[in-house]
Write an enzyme that holds these catalytic residues in place. Structure first.
Site, PDB file in Angstrom:
ATOM      1  N   ALA A  65       0.865  -1.184   0.000  1.00  0.00           N
ATOM      2  CA  ALA A  65       0.000   0.000   0.000  1.00  0.00           C
ATOM      3  C   ALA A  65       0.900   1.232   0.000  1.00  0.00           C
ATOM      4  O   ALA A  65       2.088   1.150   0.316  1.00  0.00           O
ATOM      5  CB  ALA A  65      -0.895  -0.022   1.230  1.00  0.00           C
ATOM      6  N   GLY A 109       0.676  -5.103   1.062  1.00  0.00           N
ATOM      7  CA  GLY A 109      -0.561  -5.159   0.281  1.00  0.00           C
ATOM      8  C   GLY A 109      -0.352  -5.779  -1.096  1.00  0.00           C
ATOM      9  O   GLY A 109      -1.292  -6.312  -1.683  1.00  0.00           O
ATOM     10  N   GLU A 112      -0.634  -9.388  -0.518  1.00  0.00           N
ATOM     11  CA  GLU A 112      -2.052  -9.657  -0.204  1.00  0.00           C
ATOM     12  C   GLU A 112      -2.919  -9.598  -1.457  1.00  0.00           C
ATOM     13  O   GLU A 112      -3.821 -10.418  -1.639  1.00  0.00           O
ATOM     14  CB  GLU A 112      -2.539  -8.654   0.854  1.00  0.00           C
ATOM     15  CG  GLU A 112      -1.863  -8.896   2.206  1.00  0.00           C
ATOM     16  CD  GLU A 112      -2.089  -7.768   3.199  1.00  0.00           C
ATOM     17  OE1 GLU A 112      -2.027  -6.588   2.782  1.00  0.00           O
ATOM     18  OE2 GLU A 112      -2.326  -8.056   4.379  1.00  0.00           O
ATOM     19  N   GLU A 132       4.986  -5.280   7.058  1.00  0.00           N
ATOM     20  CA  GLU A 132       4.258  -4.200   7.739  1.00  0.00           C
ATOM     21  C   GLU A 132       4.750  -3.955   9.156  1.00  0.00           C
ATOM     22  O   GLU A 132       4.712  -2.824   9.648  1.00  0.00           O
ATOM     23  CB  GLU A 132       2.750  -4.518   7.782  1.00  0.00           C
ATOM     24  CG  GLU A 132       2.037  -4.392   6.443  1.00  0.00           C
ATOM     25  CD  GLU A 132       1.993  -5.681   5.649  1.00  0.00           C
ATOM     26  OE1 GLU A 132       2.887  -6.545   5.830  1.00  0.00           O
ATOM     27  OE2 GLU A 132       1.069  -5.832   4.841  1.00  0.00           O
TER      28      GLU A 132
HETATM   29  N1  CO8 Z   1       4.598   3.132  -0.828  1.00  0.00           N
HETATM   30  C1  CO8 Z   1       5.006   4.297  -1.391  1.00  0.00           C
HETATM   31  N2  CO8 Z   1       6.149   4.429  -2.084  1.00  0.00           N
HETATM   32  C2  CO8 Z   1       6.926   3.329  -2.225  1.00  0.00           C
HETATM   33  C3  CO8 Z   1       6.564   2.088  -1.682  1.00  0.00           C
HETATM   34  C4  CO8 Z   1       5.349   1.999  -0.963  1.00  0.00           C
HETATM   35  N3  CO8 Z   1       4.908   0.858  -0.436  1.00  0.00           N
HETATM   36  N4  CO8 Z   1       7.540   1.190  -1.977  1.00  0.00           N
HETATM   37  C5  CO8 Z   1       8.453   1.861  -2.694  1.00  0.00           C
HETATM   38  N5  CO8 Z   1       8.106   3.149  -2.852  1.00  0.00           N
HETATM   39  C6  CO8 Z   1       8.817   4.207  -3.560  1.00  0.00           C
HETATM   40  C7  CO8 Z   1      10.036   4.664  -2.792  1.00  0.00           C
HETATM   41  O1  CO8 Z   1       9.685   5.600  -1.813  1.00  0.00           O
HETATM   42  C8  CO8 Z   1      10.874   5.249  -3.913  1.00  0.00           C
HETATM   43  O2  CO8 Z   1      10.384   6.514  -4.235  1.00  0.00           O
HETATM   44  P1  CO8 Z   1      11.443   7.750  -4.488  1.00  0.00           P
HETATM   45  O3  CO8 Z   1      12.235   7.300  -5.678  1.00  0.00           O
HETATM   46  O4  CO8 Z   1      10.541   8.898  -4.769  1.00  0.00           O
HETATM   47  O5  CO8 Z   1      12.268   7.865  -3.258  1.00  0.00           O
HETATM   48  C9  CO8 Z   1      10.573   4.355  -5.086  1.00  0.00           C
HETATM   49  O6  CO8 Z   1       9.340   3.706  -4.778  1.00  0.00           O
HETATM   50  C10 CO8 Z   1      11.615   3.266  -5.308  1.00  0.00           C
HETATM   51  O7  CO8 Z   1      11.779   2.579  -4.077  1.00  0.00           O
HETATM   52  P2  CO8 Z   1      13.201   2.336  -3.400  1.00  0.00           P
HETATM   53  O8  CO8 Z   1      14.139   3.454  -3.737  1.00  0.00           O
HETATM   54  O9  CO8 Z   1      12.965   2.053  -1.965  1.00  0.00           O
HETATM   55  O10 CO8 Z   1      13.664   1.040  -4.197  1.00  0.00           O
HETATM   56  P3  CO8 Z   1      14.668  -0.095  -3.701  1.00  0.00           P
HETATM   57  O11 CO8 Z   1      14.921  -0.948  -4.886  1.00  0.00           O
HETATM   58  O12 CO8 Z   1      15.816   0.507  -2.977  1.00  0.00           O
HETATM   59  O13 CO8 Z   1      13.838  -0.941  -2.602  1.00  0.00           O
HETATM   60  C11 CO8 Z   1      11.884  -2.077  -1.729  1.00  0.00           C
HETATM   61  C12 CO8 Z   1      12.718  -1.671  -2.983  1.00  0.00           C
HETATM   62  C13 CO8 Z   1      12.706  -3.045  -0.881  1.00  0.00           C
HETATM   63  C14 CO8 Z   1      10.646  -2.735  -2.230  1.00  0.00           C
HETATM   64  C15 CO8 Z   1      11.567  -0.806  -0.901  1.00  0.00           C
HETATM   65  O14 CO8 Z   1      11.028   0.172  -1.779  1.00  0.00           O
HETATM   66  C16 CO8 Z   1      10.580  -1.039   0.202  1.00  0.00           C
HETATM   67  O15 CO8 Z   1      10.938  -1.568   1.216  1.00  0.00           O
HETATM   68  N6  CO8 Z   1       9.317  -0.605   0.002  1.00  0.00           N
HETATM   69  C17 CO8 Z   1       8.288  -0.682   1.020  1.00  0.00           C
HETATM   70  C18 CO8 Z   1       7.806  -2.112   1.192  1.00  0.00           C
HETATM   71  C19 CO8 Z   1       6.779  -2.163   2.285  1.00  0.00           C
HETATM   72  O16 CO8 Z   1       7.035  -1.872   3.430  1.00  0.00           O
HETATM   73  N7  CO8 Z   1       5.535  -2.551   1.919  1.00  0.00           N
HETATM   74  C20 CO8 Z   1       4.438  -2.637   2.837  1.00  0.00           C
HETATM   75  C21 CO8 Z   1       3.658  -1.359   2.819  1.00  0.00           C
HETATM   76  S1  CO8 Z   1       2.394  -1.328   4.039  1.00  0.00           S
HETATM   77  C22 CO8 Z   1       1.158  -2.231   3.348  1.00  0.00           C
HETATM   78  O17 CO8 Z   1       1.236  -2.715   2.246  1.00  0.00           O
HETATM   79  C23 CO8 Z   1      -0.041  -2.366   4.177  1.00  0.00           C
HETATM   80  C24 CO8 Z   1      -1.124  -3.071   3.399  1.00  0.00           C
HETATM   81  C25 CO8 Z   1      -2.414  -2.796   4.081  1.00  0.00           C
HETATM   82  C26 CO8 Z   1      -3.555  -3.442   3.364  1.00  0.00           C
HETATM   83  C27 CO8 Z   1      -4.196  -2.606   2.396  1.00  0.00           C
HETATM   84  C28 CO8 Z   1      -4.370  -1.229   2.815  1.00  0.00           C
HETATM   85  C29 CO8 Z   1      -5.038  -0.377   1.797  1.00  0.00           C
END
Ligand code: CO8
Length: 258
Positions: A65, A109, A112, A132
């Site tokens: 998400a 998400g 999921e 999460e």
């Molecule tokens: N949300 C918003 N932006 C994101 C997300 C995200 N989940 N994941 C990545 N991005 C963005 C980064 O902020 C970055 O943006 P910018 O270039 O502007 O800084 C861009 O995407 C590229 O990401 P990274 O630079 O971090 O790329 P890497 O290759 O270094 O890393 C990862 C990739 C490991 C995937 C890393 O991006 C990461 O850890 N992302 C977050 C993963 C995460 O924690 N996901 C869970 C989110 S919470 C959730 O899903 C709750 C679900 C609830 C159910 C439904 C609710 C509606």
């Protein structure tokens, strides 16, 4: 219809939806989930479509998400706004088979969403996880419910408590994905599977989906009763007559989806 966060294509009997927010690794914003729901409902209603594929990019199916949107929410925002259920549950209403073709990250998400599809075909670079806990939240769209049903309590606890990622091979061993394919062949393989499904008697594919999903919602004896009623109902269709006749005549069946 034109969308901002997804790309939609029709390939004969297959509907293809690509999640498309490349700058945010396909983070599942409210806008994206609304558009996804609309596209899914449209394909479900389209007579000629027999199977739907949801995919992302080579780097990410979806990294979860949208954290930037969620960061500022307080309890009342998520509770009153029905964050999640408002547009996340649409996928569950789709009656035609939906395949998740997953390459790269399927986290939070994203994992999921893939689990809400009927099965997952994974590229060899796929990574699944429920990170999460590292953000101070529990999974909210099935990570603590569908994941243990798919991969066992032990694996689900391990993933959701440590927040670690699981690669495609581990995911296949655990039963989360149905098959692994080379990353550059993902769409081709998913499309081949979808074409096979779309050629099957449509109503039977819908019944199979309904009945397998029922197995996760009910007792064995109730599920068996449900399956039996569907089985009987197939004998009221033209496709059952054609399927069995074609077998006996040693030819390919010509299904009318009726
Ligand atoms: N949300 C918003 N932006 C994101 C997300 C995200 N989940 N994941 C990545 N991005 C963005 C980064 O902020 C970055 O943006 P910018 O270039 O502007 O800084 C861009 O995407 C590229 O990401 P990274 O630079 O971090 O790329 P890497 O290759 O270094 O890393 C990862 C990739 C490991 C995937 C890393 O991006 C990461 O850890 N992302 C977050 C993963 C995460 O924690 N996901 C869970 C989110 S919470 C959730 O899903 C709750 C679900 C609830 C159910 C439904 C609710 C509606």
């Amino acid at each position: 219809m034109s969308y901002e966060n997804i790309q939609v294509e029709t390939h004969e009997k297959v509907g293809l939806i690509r999640l498309h927010r490349p700058k945010a690794l396909n983070a599942l914003s409210d806008g994206l989930m609304t558009e996804l729901g609309e596209a899914l409902l449209a394909f479900d209603a389209q007579e000629e479509i027999g199977c739907i594929i949801i995919t992302g990019s080579e780097k990410a199916f979806a990294a979860g998400a949208d954290i930037s949107a969620m960061a500022g929410y307080d309890y009342m925002d998520v509770f009153k706004g029905e964050f999640i259920t408002r547009n996340w549950e649409t996928l569950r209403r789709i009656r035609k088979p939906v395949i998740a073709a997953v390459a790269g990250y399927a986290l939070g998400g994203g994992c999921e969403l893939a689990m809400m599809c009927d099965f997952i075909i994974a590229a060899d670079n796929a990574k699944f996880g429920q990170p999460e806990i590292k953000l101070g939240i529990v999974p909210g769209a099935g990570g603590t419910q569908r994941l243990p049903r798919a991969v066992s309590k032990a694996k689900a606890m391990d993933l959701a408590l440590t927040g670690r990622m699981m690669d495609a091979e581990e995911a296949e061993r655990a039963g989360l994905v149905s098959r692994i394919v080379a990353a550059d062949k993902l769409l081709e393989e998913a499309m081949a599977a979808a074409i096979i499904i779309a050629e099957m008697p449509r109503q039977v594919a819908m019944m199979v989906k309904d009945s397998v999903n029922r197995a996760y919602e009910t007792t064995l004896s109730e599920g068996m009763k449900y399956e039996r009623a569907l089985f009987y109902s197939c004998f009221a269709t033209e496709d059952q007559k054609e399927g069995m006749k074609a077998f006996l005549e040693k030819r390919q069946p010509v299904f009318k989806h009726s």
